[in-house]
Design an enzyme around this catalytic site. Structure first.
Site, mmCIF file in Angstrom:
data_model
loop_
_atom_site.group_PDB
_atom_site.id
_atom_site.type_symbol
_atom_site.label_atom_id
_atom_site.label_comp_id
_atom_site.label_asym_id
_atom_site.label_seq_id
_atom_site.Cartn_x
_atom_site.Cartn_y
_atom_site.Cartn_z
ATOM 1 N N VAL A 245 0.830 -1.204 0.000
ATOM 2 C CA VAL A 245 0.000 0.000 0.000
ATOM 3 C C VAL A 245 0.863 1.253 0.000
ATOM 4 O O VAL A 245 0.574 2.248 -0.674
ATOM 5 C CB VAL A 245 -0.952 0.007 1.224
ATOM 6 C CG1 VAL A 245 -1.694 1.337 1.305
ATOM 7 C CG2 VAL A 245 -1.936 -1.140 1.117
ATOM 8 N N ALA A 246 1.975 1.215 0.728
ATOM 9 C CA ALA A 246 2.861 2.377 0.806
ATOM 10 C C ALA A 246 3.575 2.618 -0.507
ATOM 11 O O ALA A 246 3.844 3.761 -0.886
ATOM 12 C CB ALA A 246 3.877 2.164 1.924
ATOM 13 N N GLU B 116 -1.079 4.878 -5.757
ATOM 14 C CA GLU B 116 -2.517 4.838 -6.076
ATOM 15 C C GLU B 116 -3.046 6.186 -6.534
ATOM 16 O O GLU B 116 -4.001 6.259 -7.303
ATOM 17 C CB GLU B 116 -3.325 4.383 -4.845
ATOM 18 C CG GLU B 116 -2.905 3.045 -4.259
ATOM 19 C CD GLU B 116 -2.013 3.231 -3.054
ATOM 20 O OE1 GLU B 116 -2.070 2.412 -2.137
ATOM 21 O OE2 GLU B 116 -1.239 4.219 -3.044
ATOM 22 N N ASP C 170 -1.842 19.714 -42.463
ATOM 23 C CA ASP C 170 -2.576 19.988 -43.691
ATOM 24 C C ASP C 170 -2.298 21.436 -44.095
ATOM 25 O O ASP C 170 -1.931 22.272 -43.261
ATOM 26 C CB ASP C 170 -4.071 19.785 -43.439
ATOM 27 C CG ASP C 170 -4.884 19.808 -44.717
ATOM 28 O OD1 ASP C 170 -4.322 19.514 -45.775
ATOM 29 O OD2 ASP C 170 -6.081 20.137 -44.647
ATOM 30 N N ASN D 220 -1.141 8.344 1.894
ATOM 31 C CA ASN D 220 -1.199 8.430 0.428
ATOM 32 C C ASN D 220 -2.329 9.309 -0.079
ATOM 33 O O ASN D 220 -2.191 9.962 -1.108
ATOM 34 C CB ASN D 220 -1.337 7.034 -0.185
ATOM 35 C CG ASN D 220 -0.031 6.262 -0.125
ATOM 36 O OD1 ASN D 220 1.010 6.812 0.237
ATOM 37 N ND2 ASN D 220 -0.065 4.984 -0.454
#
Length: 958
Positions: free
Chosen positions: A330-331, A335, A377, A766
């Site tokens: 998780v660290a 995320e 173009d 986080n």
């Protein structure tokens, strides 16, 4: 053949002539004859497909085309049409099935980062740690919703292509005129075309009467095409196939009749649809993110497995070891990165919108910044899409610009001849003008006629009485005639014949010419041709103008073919470059971006415009005909030699884009027509025109320029670079924190210490604290020098080598400080919750200072005005306040596993946290110092060590 058709179609009646339409008996006879033909030699699926695929329709005679298709001018029978419909299928474009919404949502979980977190969440539930599991899945759900929202914007390019199909059309079947659904057309059908019709299929023309077709959606040329029935060269480009009309194009004037040679997917429009369907590609940012996610996932899994196994063996506690591994995962997982990307690019979208660039797909914001080649173009993007008379020549005199006329720098006596020429050109003219409420004029009609009428108005060459003069006889322009003519009555009862057209043709019809001062001299056709060629070499479209006085008692019908004219002069016109485009191209070149013009226009015209715009290589134009037999290896070499590709088809444009991408180029393509759609879809970033562009081009694109201006594109490129710098800063901030947490948690398990961080605490860090700072870094504004540097290399990745080194250095330092503090707290008898809170607070403060350093990769923090990114300053302070508040609110602190800290503990954490800022900024300083002294190859701390070793070696060497 064309004359016969013209006689049949004159007048207001739109009925098919009796010899084609026939009476009832004739219809029955035709039906029986057609049925008999079906039985004797009906088209077989295999034989017909082979014959059609092998036939170059524009290169064979019209009668031969009907023979190959086994049809006649009376068309095929209804029964044969039904049989062929079953063989060739409906005349409609196929579409690709869209992904179901539920599947699109599940796709958001295929990322390796997400997969690892899903597994962690499931096992955490099994271990009955429901709060941690709920937090993990909440994060995953948030990311999935964001991804689903972006990808659910269905691609409507093919739907837009299908909208170009004509719903109904007029055909001749079995000698009868019928109106049928366009979807029921089959090869061999005889189709009738009139002004205002959308061409329902690819048709080989049999008869034409002043038939003009707007093919700009396919060829990119702004001028209507005059159609005829004569075959052309087999290798003629799409714009030069004058005997064929293509599905989806518009009939602007005249009438025609032809045989259907291709329907549905076999048409030029169908092939474009197929190319759009098949075109796919990932943007540089998407490729970088895939590599980054894969690398992070592999690294984190390896470390997590090691932590779990080592913890289980050393501590003999599988549950806590797994929680440690989950904490590490998780660290370490960024995320918040998808949110950061979305916010940074959404902010870029907002900034670009203020500059007239509407972004349809988020990754396109960053891709613009990494562009190395722009394939633009010509018409409407680099030029004004408005044919304009630029140079004039009286008689065979030296040409001069219209600006000289405005400036009054011409010799005395010139105006009389000039006004006579402009007047003649404006009166032999099919353009329309209308006056607005503001007193200005709007013009419509053929681009050449509009240009000539506009310049006549600019110089007041016509009076109201001239415009009201009655036209007694007219001859419209036809390719085989190469001129148009009108005879108008004068106020004195006499007449004046006005003629314009091909200069050489008019010179042959003339006896005298203007001497440049309104006087008559003998014609000098060779001199006129010389001036004509000189103007043509400048890419100008040159039209000759002549006139003649006719006495009132003359029979005007004897003057239908002009003769004994007085040659007035030449008008040279061009679609001029847009204001500011040359400077914008210079900026692109300075920024390391190569600009290439890719157009369906004539090579000479394209080269002339390219030279005016300052393109780098304009004297070796690549053409579509040249590309036909060219291998990709040769084409790669040719593209390095030229900045212009002219007379190219949609397939040619797509091939150029793909060849450039094979060379590692990040290609941005601009376009406005259907012909541009495959290249727009396949390019790294497709840029469509908002004003003049078709729906197909817009739907196939990633960015739409609402002002159709190339200058806007350079602003968008700059903003793209600003956006990537912001993303890179956020990623550096996130990954340095992740490295610190991963090292700290990994060492924590092996060192037989209590659990350093809980999974929920890592999610708190986080998303609640540094997650706010991540987003705020996306608001970092540009420094203004973004176009002074070359695009980054494709191999560079999300972070530069310097930032990766700095990430490792700062991450290691932060991890060491956190572990040492935690260990000292435990050894001094502080309870685990308080020690954990101290470690967590130190990480929060490290994040605070790292966010300030992450604002720029190279600029020292004291040189950055903190108020330029007020959101980051506020977010960083708010993040600290949120974290402090959480530990002092009992209920929240209990859930998060935190305890309140004393003031001296805050001071200690603040002092240690500041050290990472000194380290990060010190790395910037050393790299900058070494770069200024020529140590570009070895940078940062590694370069410092290398330099120190060299000095020591020099001191001890005898």
């Amino acid at each position: 053949m064309e004359n016969n058709t013209r006689n049949q179609t004159n007048g207001a009646s739109k009925k098919v002539p009796d010899d084609i339409r026939g009476g009832s008996a004739g219809r029955e006879s035709a039906e029986h004859a057609a049925d008999r033909d079906d039985r004797n030699h009906g088209i077989s699926p295999a034989n017909t497909s082979d014959a059609r695929n092998d036939t170059v329709w524009h290169g064979i005679d019209a009668n031969k085309a009907m023979e190959v298709l086994e049809t006649s001018r009376k068309g095929i029978s209804e029964s044969e049409a039904g049989r062929r419909l079953s063989v060739f299928g409906p005349n409609a474009l196929s579409s690709v099935a869209k992904m179901p919404k539920w599947k699109l949502f599940l796709v958001q979980f295929k990322s390796p980062l997400i997969a690892v977190l899903v597994v962690c969440g499931i096992i955490t539930i099994a271990l009955d740690h429901l709060i941690d599991a709920a937090a993990i899945f909440l994060v995953l759900l948030l990311n999935a919703i964001i991804g689903y929202y972006q990808e659910s914007k269905a691609d409507r390019a093919v739907d837009a292509l299908a909208s170009l199909s004509s719903p109904t059309c007029r055909v001749i079947r079995g000698g009868r005129r019928l109106e049928i659904e366009a979807a029921d057309l089959v090869p061999g059908d005889i189709v009738l075309l009139e002004s205002g019709d959308r061409v329902p299929a690819d048709i080989r023309l049999l008869d034409t009467s002043r038939l003009r077709v707007d093919e700009s959606m396919l060829t990119g040329e702004s001028n209507d095409v005059q159609k005829h029935t004569e075959p052309v060269e087999d290798d003629a480009s799409l714009g030069d196939r004058k005997c064929v009309t293509f599905s989806g194009t518009m009939v602007t004037s005249g009438r025609g009749r032809g045989v259907v040679v291709a329907t549905g997917a076999d048409t030029e429009l169908g092939e474009i649809s197929s190319l759009v369907n098949n075109a796919s590609g990932k943007t540089p940012l998407q490729q970088i993110m895939q590599r980054t996610e894969r690398g992070i996932s592999i690294g984190v899994i390896i470390v997590a497995v090691f932590v779990f196994i080592a913890g289980t063996i050393i501590n003999n506690d599988m549950t806590n070891s797994f929680l440690s591994a989950v904490s590490l995962v998780v660290a370490s997982m960024p995320e918040a990165l998808p949110i950061v990307l979305t916010v940074a690019m959404a902010l870029g979208i907002s900034r670009m919108a203020k500059r007239n660039a509407i972004v349809r797909t988020l990754p396109a914001v960053e891709t613009l910044g990494s562009t190395t080649v722009i394939g633009s173009d010509k018409t409407g993007t680099l030029t004004q899409n408005r044919m304009t008379v630029e140079r004039l020549s009286l008689g065979s005199g030296e040409s001069f610009s219209t600006d000289e006329v405005h400036a009054g720098s011409l010799e005395d006596g010139t105006n009389d001849g000039l006004h006579a020429m402009l007047k003649a050109a404006a009166l032999t003219n099919e353009a329309y003008r209308s006056k607005t409420d503001e007193g200005t004029y709007n013009y419509s009609g053929d681009a050449v006629d509009v240009a000539m009428m506009r310049v006549a108005d600019d110089f007041h060459a016509l009076g109201d009485e001239d415009r009201k003069a009655e036209s007694k006889l007219e001859t419209a322009y036809e390719p085989e005639l190469a001129y148009s003519m009108t005879i108008r009555q004068n106020a004195d009862g006499g007449f004046t014949q006005y003629v314009k057209g091909a200069p050489d043709k008019l010179a042959m019809m003339s006896q005298t010419m203007d001497d440049g001062h309104g006087n008559e001299i003998s014609i000098d056709a060779e001199a006129i041709h010389g001036v004509y060629e000189t103007m043509g070499r400048d890419g100008l479209r040159v039209i000759g103008v002549a006139s003649r006085h006719i006495d009132a008692d003359k029979d005007l019908t004897t003057y239908r073919k002009p003769r004994d004219l007085h040659f007035l002069g030449l008008e040279g016109m061009l679609d001029p470059p847009r204001s500011g485009v040359r400077e914008a191209i210079e900026q692109c070149i300075g920024a390391g971006i190569e600009v290439k013009m890719i157009t369906g226009d004539h090579p000479t015209t394209a080269a002339a415009i390219g030279e005016r715009l300052g393109l780098q290589q304009t004297d070796n134009v690549l053409t579509g005909r040249e590309m036909a037999d060219m291998r990709d290896e040769v084409l790669k070499a040719r593209l390095k030699e030229t900045s212009i590709a002219a007379r190219v088809s949609p397939q040619d444009k797509l091939r150029i884009v793909e060849v450039l991408q094979d060379q590692g180029e990040v290609v941005a393509v601009t376009g406005d027509g259907v012909n541009d759609a495959p290249a727009l879809k396949s390019a790294s970033v497709g840029i469509a025109m908002g004003k003049s562009g078709t729906d197909v081009a817009r739907e196939a694109s990633d960015v739409v320029l609402t002002d159709d201006n190339f200058v806007t594109l350079t602003h968008a490129v700059r903003q793209g670079r600003v956006t990537f710098k912001a993303i890179r800063g956020s990623a550096f901030f996130l990954l340095s924190t992740a490295v610190a947490a991963m090292i700290a948690v990994g060492v924590n398990v092996i060192a037989e210490m209590p659990l350093l961080f809980l999974p929920l605490q890592m999610l708190w860090i986080n998303f609640v604290t540094n997650g706010v700072q991540d987003v705020a870094l996306g608001f970092e504004p540009g420094s203004g020098d973004e176009l002074d540097y070359k695009p980054r290399k494709n191999t560079e990745g999300l972070l530069s080598s310097a930032l990766w080194a700095r990430t490792a250095l700062c991450g290691l330092w932060m991890a060491m400080c956190i572990l040492v503090m935690f260990r000292l707290e435990i050894d001094q008898g502080v309870d685990v919750v308080s020690a954990r809170t101290m470690a967590l607070t130190l990480l929060v403060l490290f994040n605070f200072f790292m966010s300030m350093s992450a604002r720029s990769e190279t600029v020292m923090i004291f040189k950055l005005n903190p108020l330029r990114n007020k959101f980051l300053l506020i977010a960083s302070i708010v993040a600290l306040l949120i974290h402090a508040s959480a530990m002092y609110i009992p209920g929240v602190a209990s859930v998060l596993g935190m305890a309140p800290l004393a003031l001296w503990q805050w001071g200690l954490c603040m002092l240690i946290g500041l050290s990472v800022l000194v380290l990060s900024e010190g790395d910037k300083f050393i790299r900058s110092l070494l770069a200024s002294r020529g140590y570009g190859a070895r940078t940062g701390m590694y370069a410092a060590v290398h330099q120190a070793r060299r000095k020591i070696a020099g001191m001890i060497r005898p």
